[in-house]
Enzyme design. Structure first.
Site, PDB file in Angstrom:
ATOM      1  N   ASP A  20    -111.244  44.762  56.311  1.00  0.00           N
ATOM      2  CA  ASP A  20    -110.495  46.229  56.186  1.00  0.00           C
ATOM      3  C   ASP A  20    -109.096  45.971  57.217  1.00  0.00           C
ATOM      4  OD1 ASP A  20    -109.712  48.516  55.325  1.00  0.00           O
ATOM      5  OD2 ASP A  20    -111.059  49.479  56.815  1.00  0.00           O
ATOM      6  N   LEU A  23    -121.113  25.917  52.034  1.00  0.00           N
ATOM      7  CA  LEU A  23    -121.151  27.236  51.893  1.00  0.00           C
ATOM      8  C   LEU A  23    -121.133  27.734  50.563  1.00  0.00           C
ATOM      9  CD1 LEU A  23    -120.422  29.665  53.878  1.00  0.00           C
ATOM     10  CD2 LEU A  23    -118.048  29.333  53.413  1.00  0.00           C
ATOM     11  N   HIS A  83    -101.712  42.294  52.595  1.00  0.00           N
ATOM     12  CA  HIS A  83    -102.557  41.701  51.692  1.00  0.00           C
ATOM     13  C   HIS A  83    -102.274  40.401  51.708  1.00  0.00           C
ATOM     14  CE1 HIS A  83    -104.305  45.722  50.895  1.00  0.00           C
ATOM     15  NE2 HIS A  83    -103.355  46.164  50.129  1.00  0.00           N
TER      16      HIS A  83
HETATM   17  C1  IPE Z   1    -113.410  48.901  52.195  1.00  0.00           C
HETATM   18  O1  IPE Z   1    -112.308  49.147  52.710  1.00  0.00           O
HETATM   19  C2  IPE Z   1    -113.084  47.910  50.857  1.00  0.00           C
HETATM   20  C3  IPE Z   1    -112.597  46.667  51.242  1.00  0.00           C
HETATM   21  C4  IPE Z   1    -112.381  46.101  52.151  1.00  0.00           C
HETATM   22  C5  IPE Z   1    -112.545  45.747  50.053  1.00  0.00           C
HETATM   23  P1  IPE Z   1    -111.339  50.622  52.136  1.00  0.00           P
HETATM   24  O2  IPE Z   1    -110.212  50.520  53.005  1.00  0.00           O
HETATM   25  O3  IPE Z   1    -111.301  50.649  50.836  1.00  0.00           O
HETATM   26  O4  IPE Z   1    -112.673  51.523  52.705  1.00  0.00           O
HETATM   27  P2  IPE Z   1    -112.416  53.054  53.248  1.00  0.00           P
HETATM   28  O5  IPE Z   1    -111.510  53.792  51.977  1.00  0.00           O
HETATM   29  O6  IPE Z   1    -111.595  53.014  54.379  1.00  0.00           O
HETATM   30  O7  IPE Z   1    -113.616  53.550  53.301  1.00  0.00           O
HETATM   31  C1  IPE Z   2    -108.347  46.174  53.105  1.00  0.00           C
HETATM   32  O1  IPE Z   2    -107.396  46.618  53.679  1.00  0.00           O
HETATM   33  C2  IPE Z   2    -108.180  45.337  51.823  1.00  0.00           C
HETATM   34  C3  IPE Z   2    -108.540  46.145  50.512  1.00  0.00           C
HETATM   35  C4  IPE Z   2    -109.403  47.285  50.564  1.00  0.00           C
HETATM   36  C5  IPE Z   2    -108.181  45.696  49.422  1.00  0.00           C
HETATM   37  P1  IPE Z   2    -106.821  47.961  53.323  1.00  0.00           P
HETATM   38  O2  IPE Z   2    -105.783  47.750  52.372  1.00  0.00           O
HETATM   39  O3  IPE Z   2    -107.534  48.964  53.183  1.00  0.00           O
HETATM   40  O4  IPE Z   2    -106.074  48.095  54.633  1.00  0.00           O
HETATM   41  P2  IPE Z   2    -105.845  49.709  55.607  1.00  0.00           P
HETATM   42  O5  IPE Z   2    -107.482  49.841  56.011  1.00  0.00           O
HETATM   43  O6  IPE Z   2    -105.240  50.742  54.756  1.00  0.00           O
HETATM   44  O7  IPE Z   2    -105.170  49.429  56.917  1.00  0.00           O
HETATM   45 MG    MG Z   3    -108.988  49.894  54.403  1.00  0.00          MG
END
Ligand code: IPE
Ligand code: IPE
Ligand code: MG
Length: 228
Positions: free
Chosen positions: A12, A123, A29
């Site tokens: 995240d 892995l 991303h």
């Molecule tokens: C969790 O992150 C999902 C992934 C890392 C793929 P999110 O950014 O979607 O989670 P929330 O919305 O903060 O809970």
């Molecule tokens: C995690 O990073 C990746 C996905 C959920 C695809 P985020 O896109 O949730 O990044 P933040 O949390 O908004 O910074």
């Molecule tokens: Mg996120």
């Protein structure tokens, strides 16, 4: 010292990482995808057997269409570009989640990457895509009910997307939030949880090493007591 067989990571913080530099979320991303390669190679070298990476949740469809499109394109690109690296490092590619919701071409690319690496014995890298633990458990219950009127732990587990994969030992979430966001709710029942403030593109092998060495010293009791 605890063995580390299954490491799971909620990757995240990509969006915030990009915003901090005045860039589009998609830039984060892309950087996040690069980090996947670095951490995967390192996990393979460390002798970890399973690395499950949360890449797209069942809830992530709620994001703006443009962002979802970018993520799907990145996934497709990753499936092509990573095969040589996976093969070089003896890494078997796998997925969990309901991939029937993806486009036919993306589903084909997923199957191709799985097939190309099926013989690898090091892995296993498992991407969680269109994955939500509640969805997975419900699908597993419905599948179990087709053949059994009463469901045991073993029957349910054999119908989860992670069938045959051992429980999670260590679960890391980067990005500073302390929640599971519907990730591996069943499999992480006894996982050791680590929450890092580092945004995923900044996560490092060094930080992973620190977490792993802390985990190795942790006393895992599984509800029992430690005998001196
Ligand atoms: C969790 O992150 C999902 C992934 C890392 C793929 P999110 O950014 O979607 O989670 P929330 O919305 O903060 O809970
Ligand atoms: C995690 O990073 C990746 C996905 C959920 C695809 P985020 O896109 O949730 O990044 P933040 O949390 O908004 O910074
Ligand atoms: Mg996120």
């Amino acid at each position: 010292m605890n063995d580390l067989v299954h490491l799971a990571i909620i990757m995240d913080g990509n969006g915030r990482w990009a915003k901090r530099q005045g860039k589009e979320r998609s830039f984060g991303h892309k950087e996040g995808a690069k980090k996947v390669r670095e951490i995967t190679k390192y996990a393979a070298k460390m002798g970890i057997k399973y690395l499950t990476l949360y890449a797209f949740s069942t809830e992530n469809w709620n994001r703006p269409k443009t962002e979802v499109t970018v993520l799907m394109k990145l996934l497709s690109k990753y499936l092509h570009s990573e095969i040589p690296t996976l093969l070089e490092n003896n890494i078997r590619f796998d997925v969990i989640g309901d991939i029937s919701k993806f486009s036919a071409s993306l589903q084909k690319e997923i199957t191709y990457a799985k097939e190309m690496t099926a013989h690898c014995t090091g892995l296993r890298q498992i991407l969680a895509i269109n994955y939500g633990a509640q969805d997975e458990i419900l699908r597993a219950i419905n599948k179990s009910l087709q053949t059994h009127s009463e469901i045991t732990k073993e029957i349910l587990e054999s119908n989860l997307d992670t069938a045959g994969i051992p429980a999670v030992d260590v679960l890391i979430r980067t990005g500073g939030d302390c929640r599971l966001s519907n990730f591996l709710l069943w499999q992480a029942a006894y996982a050791e949880l680590f929450f890092s403030k580092t945004l995923w593109p900044d996560f490092s092998v060094g930080e992973l090493e620190t977490i792993v060495s802390e985990y190795k010293q942790t006393e895992r009791r599984f509800g029992g007591v430690v005998t001196p």
